[in-house]
Design a protein around this motif. Structure first.
Motif, PDB file in Angstrom:
ATOM      1  N   SER A 122      -8.742   0.610 -12.619  1.00  0.00           N
ATOM      2  CA  SER A 122      -7.093  -0.412 -13.731  1.00  0.00           C
ATOM      3  C   SER A 122      -7.280  -1.107 -12.756  1.00  0.00           C
ATOM      4  CB  SER A 122      -6.477   1.205 -13.115  1.00  0.00           C
ATOM      5  OG  SER A 122      -6.043   1.247 -12.085  1.00  0.00           O
ATOM      6  N   VAL A 123      -5.492  -2.003 -13.522  1.00  0.00           N
ATOM      7  CA  VAL A 123      -5.414  -2.799 -13.365  1.00  0.00           C
ATOM      8  C   VAL A 123      -5.124  -2.748 -11.701  1.00  0.00           C
ATOM      9  CG1 VAL A 123      -3.726  -4.481 -13.668  1.00  0.00           C
ATOM     10  CG2 VAL A 123      -4.994  -3.776 -15.313  1.00  0.00           C
ATOM     11  N   LEU A 124      -4.097  -1.989 -11.219  1.00  0.00           N
ATOM     12  CA  LEU A 124      -3.528  -1.606 -10.586  1.00  0.00           C
ATOM     13  C   LEU A 124      -4.478  -1.519  -9.086  1.00  0.00           C
ATOM     14  CD1 LEU A 124      -0.988   0.821 -11.228  1.00  0.00           C
ATOM     15  CD2 LEU A 124      -0.624  -1.847 -10.965  1.00  0.00           C
ATOM     16  N   GLU A 125      -5.342  -1.134  -9.115  1.00  0.00           N
ATOM     17  CA  GLU A 125      -6.955  -0.895  -8.024  1.00  0.00           C
ATOM     18  C   GLU A 125      -7.052  -2.485  -7.568  1.00  0.00           C
ATOM     19  OE1 GLU A 125      -8.577   3.267  -8.457  1.00  0.00           O
ATOM     20  OE2 GLU A 125      -9.805   1.882  -9.609  1.00  0.00           O
ATOM     21  N   TYR A 126      -7.435  -2.413  -8.823  1.00  0.00           N
ATOM     22  CA  TYR A 126      -7.805  -5.080  -8.900  1.00  0.00           C
ATOM     23  C   TYR A 126      -6.345  -5.701  -7.788  1.00  0.00           C
ATOM     24  CZ  TYR A 126      -8.536  -8.881  -9.708  1.00  0.00           C
ATOM     25  OH  TYR A 126      -8.720 -11.204  -9.744  1.00  0.00           O
ATOM     26  N   LEU A 127      -5.102  -5.138  -8.637  1.00  0.00           N
ATOM     27  CA  LEU A 127      -4.423  -5.863  -8.089  1.00  0.00           C
ATOM     28  C   LEU A 127      -3.517  -5.534  -6.571  1.00  0.00           C
ATOM     29  CD1 LEU A 127      -1.617  -5.175 -10.474  1.00  0.00           C
ATOM     30  CD2 LEU A 127      -2.893  -7.378  -9.875  1.00  0.00           C
ATOM     31  N   ASP A 128      -4.524  -4.567  -6.216  1.00  0.00           N
ATOM     32  CA  ASP A 128      -4.002  -3.372  -4.546  1.00  0.00           C
ATOM     33  C   ASP A 128      -5.076  -4.141  -3.258  1.00  0.00           C
ATOM     34  OD1 ASP A 128      -2.816  -2.263  -2.362  1.00  0.00           O
ATOM     35  OD2 ASP A 128      -4.382  -1.111  -2.536  1.00  0.00           O
ATOM     36  N   ALA A 129      -6.512  -4.665  -4.208  1.00  0.00           N
ATOM     37  CA  ALA A 129      -7.608  -5.150  -3.660  1.00  0.00           C
ATOM     38  C   ALA A 129      -7.308  -6.718  -3.324  1.00  0.00           C
ATOM     39  CB  ALA A 129      -8.670  -5.184  -4.635  1.00  0.00           C
ATOM     40  N   THR A 130      -7.058  -6.458  -4.622  1.00  0.00           N
ATOM     41  CA  THR A 130      -6.959  -8.339  -4.511  1.00  0.00           C
ATOM     42  C   THR A 130      -5.189  -9.144  -3.762  1.00  0.00           C
ATOM     43  OG1 THR A 130      -7.198  -8.628  -6.306  1.00  0.00           O
ATOM     44  CG2 THR A 130      -5.527 -11.193  -5.792  1.00  0.00           C
ATOM     45  N   ARG A 131      -4.310  -8.231  -3.309  1.00  0.00           N
ATOM     46  CA  ARG A 131      -3.629  -8.344  -2.389  1.00  0.00           C
ATOM     47  C   ARG A 131      -3.509  -8.052  -0.638  1.00  0.00           C
ATOM     48  NH1 ARG A 131      -0.434  -4.716  -4.404  1.00  0.00           N
ATOM     49  NH2 ARG A 131      -0.050  -5.682  -6.345  1.00  0.00           N
ATOM     50  N   SER A 132      -4.564  -7.230  -0.568  1.00  0.00           N
ATOM     51  CA  SER A 132      -4.986  -7.298   0.785  1.00  0.00           C
ATOM     52  C   SER A 132      -5.597  -7.900   1.043  1.00  0.00           C
ATOM     53  CB  SER A 132      -6.057  -5.844   0.335  1.00  0.00           C
ATOM     54  OG  SER A 132      -6.230  -5.405   1.635  1.00  0.00           O
ATOM     55  N   TYR A 133      -6.955  -8.207   0.596  1.00  0.00           N
ATOM     56  CA  TYR A 133      -7.638  -9.515   0.195  1.00  0.00           C
ATOM     57  C   TYR A 133      -6.884 -11.002   1.077  1.00  0.00           C
ATOM     58  CZ  TYR A 133     -10.754 -13.586   0.772  1.00  0.00           C
ATOM     59  OH  TYR A 133     -11.925 -14.513   0.687  1.00  0.00           O
ATOM     60  N   THR A 134      -5.818 -11.533   0.083  1.00  0.00           N
ATOM     61  CA  THR A 134      -4.598 -12.227  -0.006  1.00  0.00           C
ATOM     62  C   THR A 134      -3.772 -11.968   1.955  1.00  0.00           C
ATOM     63  OG1 THR A 134      -4.473 -12.782  -2.367  1.00  0.00           O
ATOM     64  CG2 THR A 134      -2.524 -13.970  -0.834  1.00  0.00           C
ATOM     65  N   LYS A 135      -4.090 -11.064   2.138  1.00  0.00           N
ATOM     66  CA  LYS A 135      -3.070 -10.721   3.473  1.00  0.00           C
ATOM     67  C   LYS A 135      -3.676 -10.758   4.313  1.00  0.00           C
ATOM     68  CE  LYS A 135      -0.708  -7.212   5.773  1.00  0.00           C
ATOM     69  NZ  LYS A 135      -0.424  -5.456   5.740  1.00  0.00           N
TER      70      LYS A 135
END
Length: 391
Positions: A349-362
């Motif tokens: 899902s998009v939410l899984e992708y967003l979560d992975a992107t957010r984690s990487y940015t952090k």
């Protein structure tokens, strides 16, 4: 991702971007530094006056006698001089005091250069963060355009699209925040260096992050050596004031009185034993020497304690940096890429992708913040250890 960041940094370095050595070179020729150097020269000249003797006096008098039995011109020519602290070597005390002033001036200029280096590194870290976030924003924006098309086709919900749009807006805001922080540090550099307009920083010469920092002996510290010269000067002046005579005066006089020639030699010696001035001067210098000794010992301990604690903090920051850069960041990047690929293939899902992107940015931000803390700690250590030569 690291290669991409480096390429972006290189691309942003224009013909007019200055590196640290160019900025410090300009600083050394600035009006601010010129003022400091001239003040030092003034202090040295004032110190050398302590070793100078007063010039001799030349006296001349002419008189006219007009009596019936004695008539004619009379005159006298004489040289006199007062010599302060004869039979003593004041030059040793003056030279030691001069070296102390020179060391103090050089130390202040070194500290100013290190302050500039600290601002430079802080600015470059903020520039790196801004460029990293900009790269992430561009990647997220590409994904968002695809999601817009997917939403138009009814493949994802409005809620999923808004989640992505919100995350994209947050990243865009972070880019602007760190760019503003970079410009603020750039402004600080321009305020500090009055003869150079700095529009951008090259950031290609940052100090290499290492686990161990080799330190020089505390006794080689400029402030410690400065105090030693001040002690030497105090001891030498003590010997000067401990001399038998505080001053000696002499006078050579030739007088022509009508039909007589008169030659006079005069010598004046002070009765120092009738005054406590010399003893008070020696007492002052004796206590000054003791004070400088205690000051040097206290400063040595303070420097050593700070360097020991700072080395421990640097080691901890280095180890944290290595774990993030070599272990956590690659895993986070791999997870983000997998989530992106899985989203394209319709397996996540998009939410899984967003979560992975957010984690990487952090993780990227944490890595840059640790670099910022490391450089702040390192340059403060350089300042405390008097190690400008490491720049």
């Amino acid at each position: 991702m690291k290669i991409k960041i480096c390429l972006l940094l290189f691309a942003s370095t224009t013909l007019f971007a200055q590196n640290l050595s160019e900025i410090i070179q300009a600083l050394e020729m600035s009006k601010r530094v010129t003022s400091m150097k001239e003040q030092s020269k003034s202090s040295i000249a004032q110190t050398k006056l302590l070793g100078a003797y007063d010039a001799p006096y030349l006296g001349l008098s002419i008189s006219h006698a007009d009596e019936s039995s004695d008539k004619g011109e009379e005159y006298a020519v004489g040289i006199s001089q007062d010599i302060s602290h004869p039979f003593t070597n004041k030059s040793v005390a003056v030279d030691a005091k001069t070296k102390a002033i020179e060391l103090g001036s050089s130390y202040n200029l070194d500290m100013l250069s290190l302050d500039i280096a600290k601002i430079y590194h802080q600015a470059c870290i903020r520039k790196e963060i801004s460029l990293s976030l900009k790269s992430l924003y561009e990647e997220q924006n590409e994904g968002y355009l695809r999601l817009q098309r997917a939403h138009a086709l009814g493949e994802i919900s409005k809620k999923e699209l808004l989640f992505n749009k919100l995350d994209l807006a947050k990243t865009k805001q972070s880019v602007r925040t760190y760019k503003r922080a970079y410009l603020a540090k750039l402004s600080s550099l321009n305020e500090s260096v009055d003869n150079l307009t700095i529009n951008d920083l090259a950031c290609d010469d940052l100090i290499r992050i290492t686990k161990e920092v080799e330190l020089k002996e505390v006794q080689e510290h400029a402030l410690i050596k400065k105090i030693s010269y001040e002690q030497s000067s105090a001891n030498s002046f003590y010997n000067v004031y401990n001399s038998t005579f505080s001053t000696i005066g002499y006078e050579l006089l030739y007088e022509k009185e009508l039909d007589k020639d008169r030659y006079t030699f005069g010598l004046s010696l002070p009765l120092d034993f009738l005054s406590s001035k010399a003893q008070m001067q020696r007492t002052e210098l004796m206590h000054l020497d003791a004070s400088l000794m205690a000051k040097k010992d206290a400063l040595s301990i303070e420097i050593q304690n700070y360097l020991s604690a700072s080395s421990i903090r640097l080691k901890a920051l280095y180890e944290e940096f290595v774990v993030l850069e070599e272990e956590i960041l690659p895993l986070s990047l791999e997870l983000k890429d997998l989530a992106k690929k899985s989203l394209k293939e319709g397996h996540s899902s998009v939410l899984e992708y967003l979560d992975a992107t957010r984690s990487y940015t952090k993780i990227v931000l944490e890595l840059q913040e640790i670099k910022k803390d490391y450089y702040n700690e390192l340059i403060e250590l350089y300042k405390k250890a008097d190690m400008r030569e490491r720049l």
